[in-house]
Design a protein around this motif. Structure first.
Motif, PDB file in Angstrom:
ATOM      1  N   SER A   1      34.770  -4.031 -16.853  1.00 18.27           N
ATOM      2  CA  SER A   1      33.912  -4.106 -15.672  1.00 18.27           C
ATOM      3  C   SER A   1      33.502  -2.695 -15.279  1.00 18.27           C
ATOM      4  O   SER A   1      34.146  -1.726 -15.658  1.00 18.27           O
ATOM      5  CB  SER A   1      34.665  -4.767 -14.518  1.00 18.27           C
ATOM      6  OG  SER A   1      35.705  -3.915 -14.070  1.00 18.27           O
ATOM      7  N   SER A   2      32.429  -2.602 -14.516  1.00 14.91           N
ATOM      8  CA  SER A   2      31.979  -1.284 -14.063  1.00 14.91           C
ATOM      9  C   SER A   2      33.078  -0.609 -13.255  1.00 14.91           C
ATOM     10  O   SER A   2      33.231   0.610 -13.293  1.00 14.91           O
ATOM     11  CB  SER A   2      30.706  -1.416 -13.222  1.00 14.91           C
ATOM     12  OG  SER A   2      30.918  -2.294 -12.136  1.00 14.91           O
ATOM     13  N   LYS A   3      33.878  -1.398 -12.577  1.00 17.74           N
ATOM     14  CA  LYS A   3      34.931  -0.837 -11.738  1.00 17.74           C
ATOM     15  C   LYS A   3      36.002  -0.149 -12.591  1.00 17.74           C
ATOM     16  O   LYS A   3      36.390   0.987 -12.313  1.00 17.74           O
ATOM     17  CB  LYS A   3      35.567  -1.950 -10.902  1.00 17.74           C
ATOM     18  CG  LYS A   3      36.577  -1.459  -9.894  1.00 17.74           C
ATOM     19  CD  LYS A   3      37.142  -2.631  -9.079  1.00 17.74           C
ATOM     20  CE  LYS A   3      38.445  -2.249  -8.396  1.00 17.74           C
ATOM     21  NZ  LYS A   3      39.238  -3.449  -8.046  1.00 17.74           N
ATOM     22  N   VAL A   4      36.456  -0.843 -13.615  1.00 15.92           N
ATOM     23  CA  VAL A   4      37.497  -0.286 -14.479  1.00 15.92           C
ATOM     24  C   VAL A   4      36.970   0.931 -15.243  1.00 15.92           C
ATOM     25  O   VAL A   4      37.629   1.969 -15.325  1.00 15.92           O
ATOM     26  CB  VAL A   4      38.019  -1.350 -15.459  1.00 15.92           C
ATOM     27  CG1 VAL A   4      38.920  -0.718 -16.506  1.00 15.92           C
ATOM     28  CG2 VAL A   4      38.771  -2.433 -14.692  1.00 15.92           C
ATOM     29  N   LEU A   5      35.769   0.797 -15.758  1.00 18.28           N
ATOM     30  CA  LEU A   5      35.179   1.918 -16.499  1.00 18.28           C
ATOM     31  C   LEU A   5      35.053   3.139 -15.592  1.00 18.28           C
ATOM     32  O   LEU A   5      35.364   4.269 -15.987  1.00 18.28           O
ATOM     33  CB  LEU A   5      33.811   1.509 -17.061  1.00 18.28           C
ATOM     34  CG  LEU A   5      33.079   2.562 -17.897  1.00 18.28           C
ATOM     35  CD1 LEU A   5      33.931   3.060 -19.051  1.00 18.28           C
ATOM     36  CD2 LEU A   5      31.754   2.011 -18.413  1.00 18.28           C
ATOM     37  N   ALA A   6      34.620   2.880 -14.353  1.00 19.59           N
ATOM     38  CA  ALA A   6      34.439   3.980 -13.403  1.00 19.59           C
ATOM     39  C   ALA A   6      35.744   4.722 -13.168  1.00 19.59           C
ATOM     40  O   ALA A   6      35.771   5.952 -13.128  1.00 19.59           O
ATOM     41  CB  ALA A   6      33.893   3.440 -12.084  1.00 19.59           C
TER      42      ALA A   6
ATOM     43  N   ILE B   1      27.735   3.711 -12.233  1.00 21.66           N
ATOM     44  CA  ILE B   1      27.630   3.239 -13.611  1.00 21.66           C
ATOM     45  C   ILE B   1      26.603   2.119 -13.721  1.00 21.66           C
ATOM     46  O   ILE B   1      25.745   2.125 -14.597  1.00 21.66           O
ATOM     47  CB  ILE B   1      29.011   2.770 -14.115  1.00 21.66           C
ATOM     48  CG1 ILE B   1      29.889   4.000 -14.372  1.00 21.66           C
ATOM     49  CG2 ILE B   1      28.875   1.930 -15.374  1.00 21.66           C
ATOM     50  CD1 ILE B   1      31.272   3.678 -14.879  1.00 21.66           C
ATOM     51  N   ARG B   2      26.663   1.177 -12.811  1.00 22.94           N
ATOM     52  CA  ARG B   2      25.701   0.073 -12.878  1.00 22.94           C
ATOM     53  C   ARG B   2      24.271   0.578 -12.717  1.00 22.94           C
ATOM     54  O   ARG B   2      23.360   0.170 -13.427  1.00 22.94           O
ATOM     55  CB  ARG B   2      26.017  -0.964 -11.798  1.00 22.94           C
ATOM     56  CG  ARG B   2      27.305  -1.723 -12.029  1.00 22.94           C
ATOM     57  CD  ARG B   2      27.339  -3.053 -11.300  1.00 22.94           C
ATOM     58  NE  ARG B   2      27.161  -2.938  -9.858  1.00 22.94           N
ATOM     59  CZ  ARG B   2      28.181  -2.749  -9.005  1.00 22.94           C
ATOM     60  NH1 ARG B   2      29.426  -2.644  -9.453  1.00 22.94           N
ATOM     61  NH2 ARG B   2      27.950  -2.657  -7.715  1.00 22.94           N
TER      62      ARG B   2
ATOM     63  N   GLY C   1      18.056  -1.428 -18.739  1.00 36.17           N
ATOM     64  CA  GLY C   1      18.122  -2.880 -18.827  1.00 36.17           C
ATOM     65  C   GLY C   1      19.502  -3.368 -18.455  1.00 36.17           C
ATOM     66  O   GLY C   1      20.387  -2.589 -18.130  1.00 36.17           O
ATOM     67  N   GLY C   2      19.674  -4.668 -18.488  1.00 34.39           N
ATOM     68  CA  GLY C   2      20.960  -5.253 -18.114  1.00 34.39           C
ATOM     69  C   GLY C   2      21.808  -5.533 -19.335  1.00 34.39           C
ATOM     70  O   GLY C   2      21.437  -6.328 -20.181  1.00 34.39           O
ATOM     71  N   PHE C   3      22.934  -4.862 -19.409  1.00 31.84           N
ATOM     72  CA  PHE C   3      23.796  -5.034 -20.574  1.00 31.84           C
ATOM     73  C   PHE C   3      25.007  -5.896 -20.265  1.00 31.84           C
ATOM     74  O   PHE C   3      25.738  -6.284 -21.166  1.00 31.84           O
ATOM     75  CB  PHE C   3      24.292  -3.676 -21.085  1.00 31.84           C
ATOM     76  CG  PHE C   3      23.187  -2.719 -21.414  1.00 31.84           C
ATOM     77  CD1 PHE C   3      22.109  -3.134 -22.194  1.00 31.84           C
ATOM     78  CD2 PHE C   3      23.211  -1.410 -20.953  1.00 31.84           C
ATOM     79  CE1 PHE C   3      21.088  -2.251 -22.512  1.00 31.84           C
ATOM     80  CE2 PHE C   3      22.187  -0.532 -21.264  1.00 31.84           C
ATOM     81  CZ  PHE C   3      21.121  -0.949 -22.039  1.00 31.84           C
ATOM     82  N   GLY C   4      25.236  -6.160 -18.996  1.00 32.34           N
ATOM     83  CA  GLY C   4      26.467  -6.842 -18.611  1.00 32.34           C
ATOM     84  C   GLY C   4      26.247  -8.330 -18.338  1.00 32.34           C
ATOM     85  O   GLY C   4      25.120  -8.820 -18.277  1.00 32.34           O
ATOM     86  N   LYS C   5      27.357  -9.001 -18.192  1.00 33.76           N
ATOM     87  CA  LYS C   5      27.302 -10.411 -17.856  1.00 33.76           C
ATOM     88  C   LYS C   5      27.979 -10.572 -16.496  1.00 33.76           C
ATOM     89  O   LYS C   5      29.120 -10.142 -16.300  1.00 33.76           O
ATOM     90  CB  LYS C   5      28.032 -11.230 -18.928  1.00 33.76           C
ATOM     91  CG  LYS C   5      27.710 -12.699 -18.894  1.00 33.76           C
ATOM     92  CD  LYS C   5      28.450 -13.446 -20.000  1.00 33.76           C
ATOM     93  CE  LYS C   5      27.776 -13.334 -21.368  1.00 33.76           C
ATOM     94  NZ  LYS C   5      28.484 -14.142 -22.389  1.00 33.76           N
ATOM     95  N   GLN C   6      27.276 -11.168 -15.561  1.00 31.20           N
ATOM     96  CA  GLN C   6      27.820 -11.285 -14.215  1.00 31.20           C
ATOM     97  C   GLN C   6      29.093 -12.112 -14.237  1.00 31.20           C
ATOM     98  O   GLN C   6      29.167 -13.120 -14.924  1.00 31.20           O
ATOM     99  CB  GLN C   6      26.779 -11.922 -13.296  1.00 31.20           C
ATOM    100  CG  GLN C   6      25.577 -11.012 -13.085  1.00 31.20           C
ATOM    101  CD  GLN C   6      24.492 -11.655 -12.282  1.00 31.20           C
ATOM    102  OE1 GLN C   6      24.311 -12.875 -12.362  1.00 31.20           O
ATOM    103  NE2 GLN C   6      23.760 -10.872 -11.519  1.00 31.20           N
ATOM    104  N   GLY C   7      30.045 -11.684 -13.487  1.00 22.91           N
ATOM    105  CA  GLY C   7      31.330 -12.383 -13.450  1.00 22.91           C
ATOM    106  C   GLY C   7      32.276 -11.957 -14.545  1.00 22.91           C
ATOM    107  O   GLY C   7      33.478 -12.189 -14.469  1.00 22.91           O
TER     108      GLY C   7
END
Lengths: 209, 209
Positions: free
Chosen positions: B34-39, B49-50, B57-63
DNA sequence: ATTGATATGTGAAAAAAGTCAAAACCGCAT
DNA sequence: ATGCGGTTTTGACTTTTTTCACATATCAAT
């Protein structure tokens, strides 16, 4: 990066390059410089230089510019460079040895006081003006000599362990050459030097052949 | 630094460190982040990060977060790192030789293709996997092989001269280790590495003994 | 199916950084 | 003395960067 200080870290980060250019100009025989001329040599704008300096007071003379000698003196004082700092290097591989021999530290007020490694084949050998010591003695030497600055040139796999030991022993500033993101307390100054990261940043702008 | 590009340079400059941390996590067996852990690991904030990634573009999946493998792939593509780049080193002193032997370049997609020096005693010797060539052949080799990247490890006094010759020969990115402010055209990417400047920046925050 | 926990992507707000230009000032020539 | 060209100071203004917070989406468990 900066704590409670009112001067932004980004301003502090520019001062060393001003100082470098001022020293260069002093060596070339200049005595005085305007923000405009200094900006051209540093590669920034006159307004930015004036703004940066204004955080610390007015050093210039209107109509004349700045006395180079005086400005160098002031910047050195601001950056705590009006003294010699001792630093230690941990890791006596190719890079650590090259840094230990690098004259640029001594020339600019950083004394490489000690060099540590874990390899018994290297411990005891002379590199530049220092003898390699065993890393087991690192903590006690840091405390005995009150060292504040350390350069890390160990393999990536052990860099965090070394960093933890350095912090524990009282080191306050770390220059990290290992290609890993170190985690240190906020009270410890950490600067990373990774040539590959800096190159990668430029690749974005290169035309694809 | 950035020209007409719509992505701020400061964003580009952060991507390599994201990539480094992602590779580290992949090696540790993570598959998603998650962006939180990576941060936390990178030492920044999740929002940053987000926001940075959203430029591309969007590379992540919500949730769920980001697929580490996928994100690494995307970042490498963005940074033009999905290929091997060749680089040359000019100056085979202590530092130049240490860099020529440094495995971190090859491991991360930078091949040190050639090493140049002016000293006849050094020319012809083998350093790492390359033979030192005379600097007089530099321009022709750059053009023949279409090199785009050069690392400068010559003495400060001649760094600008070398830089001029490199630019003239078609080099587009320079990593400068000489402790001087180089002047290059805006079309050339310049990154300076001066450990002393980075240390000086930390001295400001050190307590005076 | 529904719920709850988790996480992205993004527009808007806030903060930070950088730029500009009027006012103040200096030193010199007249 | 006075005026003038050059340059810093200073604070208002503009632009850039970061942070915030919420609508939306996914997954797992019930």
């Amino acid at each position: 990066m900066n704590d409670t200080s009112s001067v932004p870290d980004i301003v502090i980060s520019r001062l060393p390059s001003y100082l470098q250019t001022l020293n260069q100009m002093a060596k070339e025989g200049w005595h005085t410089v305007s923000s405009k001329v200094l900006a051209e040599r540093v590669g920034t704008t006159a307004a930015q230089i004036r703004k940066d300096l204004s955080f610390f007071g007015g050093f210039g003379k209107q109509g004349t510019g700045y006395s180079i000698y005086h400005l160098i003196e002031q910047l050195q004082k601001i950056l705590n460079m009006d003294r010699v700092w001792s630093a230690i290097i941990v890791g006596a591989g190719d890079l650590g040895r090259a840094l230990a021999r690098y004259q640029g530290f001594a020339q600019r007020g950083i004394e490489i006081a000690m060099l540590f490694d874990i390899d018994p084949k290297i411990v005891g050998t002379q590199i530049g003006s220092v003898v390699v010591r065993h890393v087991d003695t690192m903590e006690s030497e840091i405390q005995k000599n009150n060292f504040k600055i350390s350069i890390i040139t160990v393999p990536a796999a052990v860099a965090q362990i070394i960093a933890n030991r350095l912090v524990e022993a009282g080191i306050q500033a770390i220059l990290n050459y290992a290609p890993v993101t170190l985690i240190v307390p906020g009270s410890v100054q950490l600067q990373n030097i990774d040539p590959v990261l800096q190159l990668q940043r430029t690749l974005y702008y290169l035309s694809d052949d």
